[in-house]
Write a protein that holds these residues in place. Structure first.
Motif, PDB file in Angstrom:
ATOM      1  N   UNK A 127     -11.639 -28.229  35.313  1.00  0.00           N
ATOM      2  CA  UNK A 127     -11.693 -29.191  36.379  1.00  0.00           C
ATOM      3  C   UNK A 127     -13.005 -30.224  36.100  1.00  0.00           C
ATOM      4  N   UNK A 128     -13.902 -29.475  35.565  1.00  0.00           N
ATOM      5  CA  UNK A 128     -15.065 -30.606  35.361  1.00  0.00           C
ATOM      6  C   UNK A 128     -14.888 -31.367  34.176  1.00  0.00           C
ATOM      7  N   UNK A 129     -14.491 -30.698  33.223  1.00  0.00           N
ATOM      8  CA  UNK A 129     -14.187 -31.870  31.976  1.00  0.00           C
ATOM      9  C   UNK A 129     -13.126 -32.842  32.295  1.00  0.00           C
ATOM     10  N   UNK A 130     -12.093 -32.191  33.104  1.00  0.00           N
ATOM     11  CA  UNK A 130     -11.039 -33.410  33.481  1.00  0.00           C
ATOM     12  C   UNK A 130     -11.617 -34.454  34.209  1.00  0.00           C
ATOM     13  N   UNK A 131     -12.437 -34.321  35.398  1.00  0.00           N
ATOM     14  CA  UNK A 131     -13.079 -35.319  35.963  1.00  0.00           C
ATOM     15  C   UNK A 131     -14.035 -36.141  35.311  1.00  0.00           C
ATOM     16  N   UNK A 132     -14.927 -35.683  34.494  1.00  0.00           N
ATOM     17  CA  UNK A 132     -15.856 -36.548  33.492  1.00  0.00           C
ATOM     18  C   UNK A 132     -15.050 -37.409  32.711  1.00  0.00           C
ATOM     19  N   UNK A 133     -13.821 -36.871  32.349  1.00  0.00           N
ATOM     20  CA  UNK A 133     -13.019 -38.035  31.511  1.00  0.00           C
ATOM     21  C   UNK A 133     -12.571 -39.216  32.223  1.00  0.00           C
ATOM     22  N   UNK A 134     -12.073 -38.753  33.822  1.00  0.00           N
ATOM     23  CA  UNK A 134     -11.887 -39.960  34.392  1.00  0.00           C
ATOM     24  C   UNK A 134     -12.817 -41.011  34.456  1.00  0.00           C
ATOM     25  N   UNK A 135     -14.037 -40.670  34.607  1.00  0.00           N
ATOM     26  CA  UNK A 135     -15.246 -41.577  34.621  1.00  0.00           C
ATOM     27  C   UNK A 135     -15.234 -42.556  33.456  1.00  0.00           C
ATOM     28  N   UNK A 136     -14.860 -42.064  32.365  1.00  0.00           N
ATOM     29  CA  UNK A 136     -14.520 -42.935  31.026  1.00  0.00           C
ATOM     30  C   UNK A 136     -13.246 -43.606  31.059  1.00  0.00           C
TER      31      UNK A 136
END
Ligand code: NI
Length: 165
Positions: A127-136
């Motif tokens: 979930x953390x990796x998924x959200x970080x990608x949203x920011x990019x």
């Protein structure tokens, strides 16, 4: 607190890179609170600010343990690999298989701009990796192995329900 509208795939805002937060303002704290309310209402395990139309580097994750707020997050370490079904509140009704690190260490700031360091494995790491990608400006559908499936057909295959973030 208020519910915000979750933007869905096709909305250009989901493809943009978010800006760093320089200062935590009452307005941004309200955004964080609204993001939690919106995520819980939609029964997701994570949400990033661009999903509610705000291009700031703010994300939240709650897989049912301790809720996490991360401002200006940076992945500083990863280890291992996990492959599993993933969903996204911005891609409703769909599920796809994605490979992610099994362990992740992230640094950033909390809701009060205190520095934080978070280590996580398995679903929380995913979930953390998924959200970080949203920011990019990236969605998980870009890295799906095989085809994007309908959530109900995955449930029919008894592969287990995917969490949406
Ligand atoms: Ni998502």
């Amino acid at each position: 607190m208020a519910l915000r509208t979750i933007r869905t795939m096709g909305d250009e805002i989901l493809t943009k890179r978010c800006k760093e937060v320089k200062e935590m303002t009452p307005r941004l704290k309200e955004l964080v609170d609204d993001m939690f309310e919106t995520m819980y209402d939609a029964e997701g395990v994570g949400l990033a600010a661009p999903q509610v139309g705000i291009l700031k580097r703010i994300m939240i994750v709650d897989i049912g343990e301790d809720p996490v707020v991360l401002v200006n997050p940076q992945i500083v370490d990863t280890d291992g690999e996990q492959t599993g079904n993933e969903g996204c509140l911005s891609v409703p009704g769909k599920v796809g298989k994605v490979t992610r690190p099994n362990y992740v260490k992230i640094v950033g700031f909390d809701r009060d701009m205190n520095p934080v360091e978070i280590e996580a494995t398995e679903l929380k790491a995913r979930a953390l990796c998924h959200e970080v990608e949203h920011l990019d400006g990236h969605l998980y559908v870009e890295k799906v192995e095989g085809r994007l499936m309908n959530a109900d057909e995955v449930e029919a295959e008894e592969e287990g329900e995917a969490e949406e973030a």
